[in-house]
Design an enzyme around this catalytic site. Structure first.
Site, PDB file in Angstrom:
ATOM      1  N   ALA A   1      44.500  49.416  42.678  1.00 40.32           N
ATOM      2  CA  ALA A   1      44.941  48.436  41.670  1.00 40.32           C
ATOM      3  C   ALA A   1      44.140  48.597  40.377  1.00 40.32           C
ATOM      4  O   ALA A   1      42.969  48.946  40.434  1.00 40.32           O
ATOM      5  CB  ALA A   1      44.766  47.026  42.231  1.00 40.32           C
ATOM      6  N   PRO A   2      44.781  48.389  39.218  1.00 38.33           N
ATOM      7  CA  PRO A   2      46.159  47.920  38.980  1.00 38.33           C
ATOM      8  C   PRO A   2      47.219  49.025  38.917  1.00 38.33           C
ATOM      9  O   PRO A   2      48.334  48.777  38.506  1.00 38.33           O
ATOM     10  CB  PRO A   2      46.033  47.210  37.629  1.00 38.33           C
ATOM     11  CG  PRO A   2      44.962  47.964  36.920  1.00 38.33           C
ATOM     12  CD  PRO A   2      43.996  48.437  37.970  1.00 38.33           C
TER      13      PRO A   2
ATOM     14  N   CYS B   1      33.823  54.628  37.277  1.00 39.63           N
ATOM     15  CA  CYS B   1      33.686  54.359  35.836  1.00 39.63           C
ATOM     16  C   CYS B   1      32.260  53.862  35.587  1.00 39.63           C
ATOM     17  O   CYS B   1      32.034  52.908  34.857  1.00 39.63           O
ATOM     18  CB  CYS B   1      34.736  53.378  35.330  1.00 39.63           C
ATOM     19  SG  CYS B   1      34.750  51.797  36.179  1.00 39.63           S
TER      20      CYS B   1
ATOM     21  N   ASP C   1      41.111  46.739  53.532  1.00 47.82           N
ATOM     22  CA  ASP C   1      39.727  47.053  53.174  1.00 47.82           C
ATOM     23  C   ASP C   1      39.493  48.549  53.418  1.00 47.82           C
ATOM     24  O   ASP C   1      39.643  49.031  54.546  1.00 47.82           O
ATOM     25  CB  ASP C   1      38.802  46.211  54.064  1.00 47.82           C
ATOM     26  CG  ASP C   1      37.332  46.410  53.751  1.00 47.82           C
ATOM     27  OD1 ASP C   1      36.981  47.417  53.101  1.00 47.82           O
ATOM     28  OD2 ASP C   1      36.522  45.563  54.170  1.00 47.82           O
TER      29      ASP C   1
ATOM     30  N   LYS D   1      46.292  55.150  37.973  1.00 46.09           N
ATOM     31  CA  LYS D   1      46.224  56.493  38.559  1.00 46.09           C
ATOM     32  C   LYS D   1      47.414  56.745  39.485  1.00 46.09           C
ATOM     33  O   LYS D   1      47.968  57.845  39.525  1.00 46.09           O
ATOM     34  CB  LYS D   1      44.892  56.681  39.293  1.00 46.09           C
ATOM     35  CG  LYS D   1      43.691  56.687  38.341  1.00 46.09           C
ATOM     36  CD  LYS D   1      42.379  56.898  39.078  1.00 46.09           C
ATOM     37  CE  LYS D   1      41.206  56.963  38.116  1.00 46.09           C
ATOM     38  NZ  LYS D   1      40.878  55.658  37.508  1.00 46.09           N
TER      39      LYS D   1
ATOM     40  N   ASP E   1      38.891  56.016  43.745  1.00 49.83           N
ATOM     41  CA  ASP E   1      38.328  55.422  42.525  1.00 49.83           C
ATOM     42  C   ASP E   1      37.402  54.316  43.021  1.00 49.83           C
ATOM     43  O   ASP E   1      37.790  53.160  43.132  1.00 49.83           O
ATOM     44  CB  ASP E   1      39.466  54.878  41.659  1.00 49.83           C
ATOM     45  CG  ASP E   1      38.988  54.436  40.289  1.00 49.83           C
ATOM     46  OD1 ASP E   1      37.764  54.453  40.054  1.00 49.83           O
ATOM     47  OD2 ASP E   1      39.829  54.076  39.457  1.00 49.83           O
TER      48      ASP E   1
END
Length: 434
Positions: free
Chosen positions: A256-257, A375, A306, A260, A322
């Protein structure tokens, strides 16, 4: 007797800005607050409100550094300190006339219940208008980060730290990713040009466009037709680092969101793509984005689960992870991270990343690829995480990223926030060899 702020309808704009900043200091995320707050404010004032909140957060620790020496003794008053920061931000960083900035901010301190201390706010802001250049110089020199984060960055990036601190005070550009299923980048730039909208092609992303002026996203040509998405330039590199995904089983973990997820579907036709995230609300945006971009969803499974425990029923060919991280690489876009993130969060985040890596690695086919992405600009979440992972997994082998962008690490490549370009991102590619 303790005084409480009046209802927000009676507060002037600066007092409403201060109230919002106080909520951030109490641990609330700005993303959650802003939408609600902006609806409470008359439309004509929304742009100014937005600018004062984000701008003050961006300069928060720099404003703190120049304010403390001006006080004869510590105020121990979050509200009045916040009034000072908002006032100094206006005087030093905006074109708001000084008299308006001062009177409105002093009024805000009174409205918020601190009549007795409003004189301090008035005196310091008046001094800043007399010594503007000197104040601006000190503001510029301050690293502008919480001390724990500055120490970590200085250790991780000794050569880059000064520039990095300045970059993190800037605003990040608005960047689009063109959906090449429907339009090419040059064709889209031509459409923008025809409407006198200033923009230029990204240097690193072959499908990216940087907007050079403020625009309303939904009013841009082709929004409803799914011609583009908003995505940071460095985030756009993700889809260039995966192998050919056509007819393969792919997992986008912590999806999310959905930026990618959408990019992978724009570029490839996987046999199956699972978009996994534990946040149901944010996962709704994945399907909304795929619908607007008119991307096929018959081969897409959106799952709330999860990533530390989720199990697949068939081995995967490629995993894009990510990973949850400190988000220190995106402070330009989310300046509240300066206040929200604590030093103690980092070890917990590193442990969580490790758990997710351990769980997902077991579910990758031999010969399959895991692309690890964050990030973050902290080595402990990036390079060090990969050093540890590869040391512990004899069946894992790094596939070097051959690129001119970023800084090569022991494993993977690190991009730092760059003026007019993308945010701080880390990428590392790993292949399962046995």
């Amino acid at each position: 007797m303790k005084q409480f702020p009046r209802p927000s309808t009676e507060l002037n704009l600066r007092a409403q800005v201060v109230s919002t900043l106080l909520q951030v200091q109490q641990g609330q995320s700005l993303a959650g607050l802003l939408h609600h707050q902006l609806n409470e404010i008359p439309e004509r004032d929304r742009a100014l409100f937005h600018e004062l909140v984000l701008g003050t957060l961006r300069q928060w620790y720099a404003l703190k550094a120049i304010t403390l020496p001006l006080l004869a003794k510590p105020l121990h008053n979050e509200t009045v300190e916040t009034c000072l920061y908002v006032g100094l931000y206006q005087v030093l960083c905006t074109r708001i006339p000084a008299h308006a900035a001062i009177s409105e901010t002093v009024t805000a301190s009174k409205q918020l219940g601190f009549h007795a201390l409003s004189g301090i706010v008035n005196a310091i802001l008046r001094r800043a208008t007399r010594e503007t250049e000197e104040f601006q110089h000190h503001l510029q020199q301050a690293h502008g980060l919480p001390s724990w984060l500055y120490k970590r960055l200085k250790k991780d990036w000794p050569l880059q730290v000064d520039d990095l601190c300045q970059q993190l005070k800037q605003t990040a550009p608005l960047t689009l990713r063109i959906n090449q299923r429907y339009i090419g980048r040059d064709a889209y730039l031509t459409k923008l040009q025809a409407q006198d909208i200033q923009a230029h092609a990204c240097t690193l992303s072959e499908v990216g466009i940087v907007m050079e002026q403020s625009v309303q996203i939904t009013a841009l040509p082709g929004f409803e037709q799914g011609w583009f998405s908003v995505q940071d330039e460095h985030a756009q590199l993700c889809a260039t680092l995966v192998p050919d995904l056509n007819e393969h089983l792919v997992l986008d973990a912590c999806a999310a969101p959905g930026g990618k997820t959408a990019h992978l579907l724009e570029k490839f036709k996987p046999q199956s793509l699972i978009a996994l995230d534990q946040d149901t609300q944010r996962l709704l945006r994945v399907s909304e984005n795929l619908q607007r971009l008119k991307l096929p969803q018959n081969n897409v499974e959106i799952i709330t689960a999860d990533a530390t425990t989720w199990q697949t029923n068939q081995a995967l060919d490629c995993i894009v992870l990510d990973a949850p991280c400190s988000a220190t690489g995106v402070i330009r876009r989310h300046p509240d991270i300066r206040l929200l993130r604590q030093s103690s969060d980092i070890a917990q985040t590193v442990a969580l990343q490790k758990q997710i890596l351990q769980n997902l690695w077991k579910q990758l086919n031999v010969g399959g690829t895991l692309l690890y992405v964050t990030c973050s600009i902290l080595k402990v979440e990036n390079e060090q995480q990969m050093i540890d992972f590869l040391a512990e997994h004899s069946n894992a082998e790094e596939i070097k990223i051959e690129a001119t962008w970023g800084i090569e690490q022991i494993h993977g490549r690190q991009l730092l926030p760059a003026s007019g370009q993308g945010d701080g991102f880390y990428y590392c590619r790993i292949k399962k060899v046995a």
